[in-house]
Design a protein around this motif. Structure first.
Motif, mmCIF file in Angstrom:
data_model
loop_
_atom_site.group_PDB
_atom_site.id
_atom_site.type_symbol
_atom_site.label_atom_id
_atom_site.label_comp_id
_atom_site.label_asym_id
_atom_site.label_seq_id
_atom_site.Cartn_x
_atom_site.Cartn_y
_atom_site.Cartn_z
ATOM 1 N N ARG A 79 0.833 -1.200 0.000
ATOM 2 C CA ARG A 79 0.000 0.000 0.000
ATOM 3 C C ARG A 79 0.867 1.249 0.000
ATOM 4 O O ARG A 79 1.832 1.357 0.746
ATOM 5 N N HIS A 136 -12.017 7.699 -4.921
ATOM 6 C CA HIS A 136 -11.793 7.073 -3.625
ATOM 7 C C HIS A 136 -10.433 6.379 -3.601
ATOM 8 O O HIS A 136 -9.752 6.370 -2.566
ATOM 9 N N ASP A 137 -10.031 5.797 -4.738
ATOM 10 C CA ASP A 137 -8.726 5.147 -4.829
ATOM 11 C C ASP A 137 -7.595 6.153 -4.590
ATOM 12 O O ASP A 137 -6.628 5.866 -3.874
ATOM 13 N N SER A 162 -7.339 7.083 -0.984
ATOM 14 C CA SER A 162 -6.753 6.019 -0.163
ATOM 15 C C SER A 162 -5.228 6.048 -0.246
ATOM 16 O O SER A 162 -4.540 5.790 0.745
ATOM 17 N N THR A 195 -4.698 4.538 3.619
ATOM 18 C CA THR A 195 -5.644 3.606 4.211
ATOM 19 C C THR A 195 -6.401 2.889 3.107
ATOM 20 O O THR A 195 -6.245 3.219 1.932
ATOM 21 N N ARG A 228 -9.245 1.599 0.527
ATOM 22 C CA ARG A 228 -10.293 2.271 -0.237
ATOM 23 C C ARG A 228 -11.643 2.110 0.453
ATOM 24 O O ARG A 228 -12.460 3.037 0.467
ATOM 25 N N ILE A 287 -12.108 4.672 3.126
ATOM 26 C CA ILE A 287 -12.399 5.980 2.544
ATOM 27 C C ILE A 287 -13.857 6.044 2.088
ATOM 28 O O ILE A 287 -14.575 7.013 2.390
#
Length: 226
Positions: free
Chosen positions: A70, A178-179, A182, A187, A189, A192
């Motif tokens: 991530r 949203h991606d 994140s 954090t 997706r 979020i």
């Protein structure tokens, strides 16, 4: 001095006044040049750098990659700035401790690492610029750590949206997925999306595909400290 540098020297001096006292002899060294940046070009964490880069135009995002893969955005470098993690790795002759990704077209001044160390050692204005960049980023990273450790996810999401709104017209929708959020906030997706849905349910924002419209900025700002 190469024709490449002569062409860009007025821009270099305007963006980096700390280079004003660099001698002609030190400018006239092999490897110093200005190159164009293209989006998505990436320098991966762990590399031994051959050049220092001073950004003349454009934006570069600095990020870390977790063990699970991530991404987490640390900060961005803009025109007239250099990356303190880059400076640290070069001056300490160590590996680059983050990854860098070019976000927009731009220009960068490349300086071989040996010459970068020489300039830092011998030119006070340039050395002060490097130390100030360290101090500024330490403050940014301190605020980032405070946010990670002490703010709720709703507070972090709200702060991020408020900052985006302040960068443009607060009445216009924010074009972000949203991606993307994140990655910026480090954090999942799903976290979020769940937080944004809760804010929408309260009537604070309105969600649509690839866009977020802030309906109540004051209410959003109240969550920033939570």
């Amino acid at each position: 001095m190469s024709s490449n540098l002569s062409e860009y020297l007025p821009l270099i001096n305007s963006k980096f006044p700390s280079l004003a006292d660099i001698s002609d002899q030190d400018w006239d060294q092999v490897g110093i040049r200005v190159v164009e940046m293209e989006p998505n070009y990436t320098i991966k964490e762990g590399q031994l750098l051959e050049y220092a880069f001073l950004l003349l135009d454009g934006t570069v995002r600095m990020y870390k990659l977790s063990a699970s893969g991530r991404e987490y955005t640390l900060y961005r470098i803009h025109s007239g700035e250099c990356c303190p993690l880059m400076s640290s790795s070069i001056l300490c002759e160590g590996e680059y401790e983050a990854s860098a990704c070019v976000e927009t077209n731009g220009l960068v001044l490349l300086i071989p690492v040996d010459m970068f160390r020489h300039w830092t050692d011998h030119y006070q204005m340039f050395r002060q610029f490097i130390f100030k960049s360290f101090a500024n980023r330490i403050l940014i990273m301190s605020n980032l750590l405070d946010s990670l450790n002490f703010k709720s996810i709703r507070g972090r999401v709200s702060e991020f949206l408020v900052q985006l709104a302040q960068q443009g017209d607060e009445s216009e929708p924010l074009h972000i997925t949203h991606d993307s959020m994140s990655v910026e906030l480090g954090t999942a997706r799903e976290v979020i999306s769940r937080t944004l849905k809760a804010l929408e349910k309260e009537g604070i924002i309105q969600l649509s595909r690839g866009k977020i419209t802030i309906r109540d900025l004051n209410a959003l700002e109240q969550y920033v400290e939570s």
